[in-house]
Design a protein around this motif. Sequence first.
Motif, PDB file in Angstrom:
ATOM      1  N   GLN A  25       4.171  10.268  -7.131  1.00 63.08           N
ATOM      2  CA  GLN A  25       5.137  10.579  -8.180  1.00 63.08           C
ATOM      3  C   GLN A  25       4.431  10.851  -9.503  1.00 63.08           C
ATOM      4  O   GLN A  25       4.829  11.742 -10.256  1.00 63.08           O
ATOM      5  CB  GLN A  25       6.127   9.424  -8.334  1.00 63.08           C
ATOM      6  CG  GLN A  25       7.110   9.324  -7.195  1.00 63.08           C
ATOM      7  CD  GLN A  25       8.029   8.128  -7.337  1.00 63.08           C
ATOM      8  OE1 GLN A  25       7.877   7.305  -8.243  1.00 63.08           O
ATOM      9  NE2 GLN A  25       8.976   8.015  -6.426  1.00 63.08           N
ATOM     10  N   GLY A  26       3.367  10.099  -9.769  1.00 65.19           N
ATOM     11  CA  GLY A  26       2.610  10.313 -10.998  1.00 65.19           C
ATOM     12  C   GLY A  26       1.904  11.666 -10.993  1.00 65.19           C
ATOM     13  O   GLY A  26       1.865  12.359 -12.002  1.00 65.19           O
ATOM     14  N   GLU A  27       1.394  12.088  -9.843  1.00 64.46           N
ATOM     15  CA  GLU A  27       0.752  13.404  -9.740  1.00 64.46           C
ATOM     16  C   GLU A  27       1.779  14.520  -9.900  1.00 64.46           C
ATOM     17  O   GLU A  27       1.496  15.535 -10.533  1.00 64.46           O
ATOM     18  CB  GLU A  27       0.043  13.520  -8.395  1.00 64.46           C
ATOM     19  CG  GLU A  27      -1.196  12.670  -8.289  1.00 64.46           C
ATOM     20  CD  GLU A  27      -1.793  12.684  -6.881  1.00 64.46           C
ATOM     21  OE1 GLU A  27      -1.208  13.340  -6.002  1.00 64.46           O
ATOM     22  OE2 GLU A  27      -2.821  12.020  -6.695  1.00 64.46           O
ATOM     23  N   ARG A  28       2.969  14.336  -9.357  1.00 70.04           N
ATOM     24  CA  ARG A  28       4.026  15.350  -9.515  1.00 70.04           C
ATOM     25  C   ARG A  28       4.441  15.473 -10.965  1.00 70.04           C
ATOM     26  O   ARG A  28       4.700  16.563 -11.464  1.00 70.04           O
ATOM     27  CB  ARG A  28       5.226  15.007  -8.641  1.00 70.04           C
ATOM     28  CG  ARG A  28       5.097  15.522  -7.230  1.00 70.04           C
ATOM     29  CD  ARG A  28       6.392  15.364  -6.478  1.00 70.04           C
ATOM     30  NE  ARG A  28       6.169  14.300  -5.498  1.00 70.04           N
ATOM     31  CZ  ARG A  28       6.988  13.315  -5.220  1.00 70.04           C
ATOM     32  NH1 ARG A  28       8.142  13.224  -5.836  1.00 70.04           N
ATOM     33  NH2 ARG A  28       6.699  12.418  -4.317  1.00 70.04           N
ATOM     34  N   GLN A  59       0.834  -1.207   0.000  1.00 73.77           N
ATOM     35  CA  GLN A  59       0.000   0.000   0.000  1.00 73.77           C
ATOM     36  C   GLN A  59       0.868   1.256   0.000  1.00 73.77           C
ATOM     37  O   GLN A  59       0.573   2.218  -0.710  1.00 73.77           O
ATOM     38  CB  GLN A  59      -0.904   0.015   1.224  1.00 73.77           C
ATOM     39  CG  GLN A  59      -2.171  -0.762   1.061  1.00 73.77           C
ATOM     40  CD  GLN A  59      -3.068  -0.594   2.268  1.00 73.77           C
ATOM     41  OE1 GLN A  59      -2.596  -0.600   3.401  1.00 73.77           O
ATOM     42  NE2 GLN A  59      -4.353  -0.458   2.028  1.00 73.77           N
ATOM     43  N   LYS A  60       1.938   1.258   0.785  1.00 80.17           N
ATOM     44  CA  LYS A  60       2.838   2.417   0.819  1.00 80.17           C
ATOM     45  C   LYS A  60       3.495   2.629  -0.539  1.00 80.17           C
ATOM     46  O   LYS A  60       3.625   3.770  -1.009  1.00 80.17           O
ATOM     47  CB  LYS A  60       3.913   2.221   1.880  1.00 80.17           C
ATOM     48  CG  LYS A  60       3.406   2.316   3.289  1.00 80.17           C
ATOM     49  CD  LYS A  60       4.535   2.059   4.266  1.00 80.17           C
ATOM     50  CE  LYS A  60       4.021   1.940   5.692  1.00 80.17           C
ATOM     51  NZ  LYS A  60       5.096   1.584   6.621  1.00 80.17           N
ATOM     52  N   ASP A  61       3.917   1.531  -1.182  1.00 81.87           N
ATOM     53  CA  ASP A  61       4.550   1.652  -2.498  1.00 81.87           C
ATOM     54  C   ASP A  61       3.578   2.197  -3.533  1.00 81.87           C
ATOM     55  O   ASP A  61       3.937   3.047  -4.355  1.00 81.87           O
ATOM     56  CB  ASP A  61       5.082   0.293  -2.959  1.00 81.87           C
ATOM     57  CG  ASP A  61       6.254  -0.189  -2.120  1.00 81.87           C
ATOM     58  OD1 ASP A  61       6.871   0.650  -1.430  1.00 81.87           O
ATOM     59  OD2 ASP A  61       6.549  -1.401  -2.165  1.00 81.87           O
ATOM     60  N   ILE A  62       2.336   1.731  -3.498  1.00 85.42           N
ATOM     61  CA  ILE A  62       1.329   2.216  -4.452  1.00 85.42           C
ATOM     62  C   ILE A  62       1.050   3.697  -4.221  1.00 85.42           C
ATOM     63  O   ILE A  62       0.951   4.485  -5.171  1.00 85.42           O
ATOM     64  CB  ILE A  62       0.038   1.377  -4.341  1.00 85.42           C
ATOM     65  CG1 ILE A  62       0.302  -0.026  -4.878  1.00 85.42           C
ATOM     66  CG2 ILE A  62      -1.113   2.033  -5.089  1.00 85.42           C
ATOM     67  CD1 ILE A  62      -0.837  -0.990  -4.651  1.00 85.42           C
ATOM     68  N   ALA A  63       0.957   4.112  -2.962  1.00 85.48           N
ATOM     69  CA  ALA A  63       0.715   5.524  -2.653  1.00 85.48           C
ATOM     70  C   ALA A  63       1.880   6.382  -3.134  1.00 85.48           C
ATOM     71  O   ALA A  63       1.663   7.480  -3.677  1.00 85.48           O
ATOM     72  CB  ALA A  63       0.504   5.697  -1.149  1.00 85.48           C
ATOM     73  N   GLU A  64       3.096   5.893  -2.971  1.00 78.57           N
ATOM     74  CA  GLU A  64       4.267   6.654  -3.427  1.00 78.57           C
ATOM     75  C   GLU A  64       4.277   6.774  -4.952  1.00 78.57           C
ATOM     76  O   GLU A  64       4.579   7.838  -5.489  1.00 78.57           O
ATOM     77  CB  GLU A  64       5.546   5.969  -2.940  1.00 78.57           C
ATOM     78  CG  GLU A  64       6.810   6.693  -3.348  1.00 78.57           C
ATOM     79  CD  GLU A  64       6.909   8.107  -2.796  1.00 78.57           C
ATOM     80  OE1 GLU A  64       7.515   8.964  -3.470  1.00 78.57           O
ATOM     81  OE2 GLU A  64       6.383   8.347  -1.688  1.00 78.57           O
TER      82      GLU A  64
END
Length: 50
Positions: free
Chosen positions: A43-46, A34-39
């Motif tokens: 990154q995709g939003e940035r 879950q943490k990896d997916i959120a990260e």
Amino acid sequence: MGFLSFIVLCVIAFLLWRISDQMPDVLFRLSEVQKDIAEMRRQGERADDD
């Protein structure tokens, strides 16, 4: 038939014991995923903002 039922019950109890024994590790790994997916989402939003 009673002996066969006893063996099946023992096998089910063993499998449940093994599953419950592994549960903390499974939950930890799920939280890491879950943490990896959120990260990756952050990154995709940035990347979209640039």
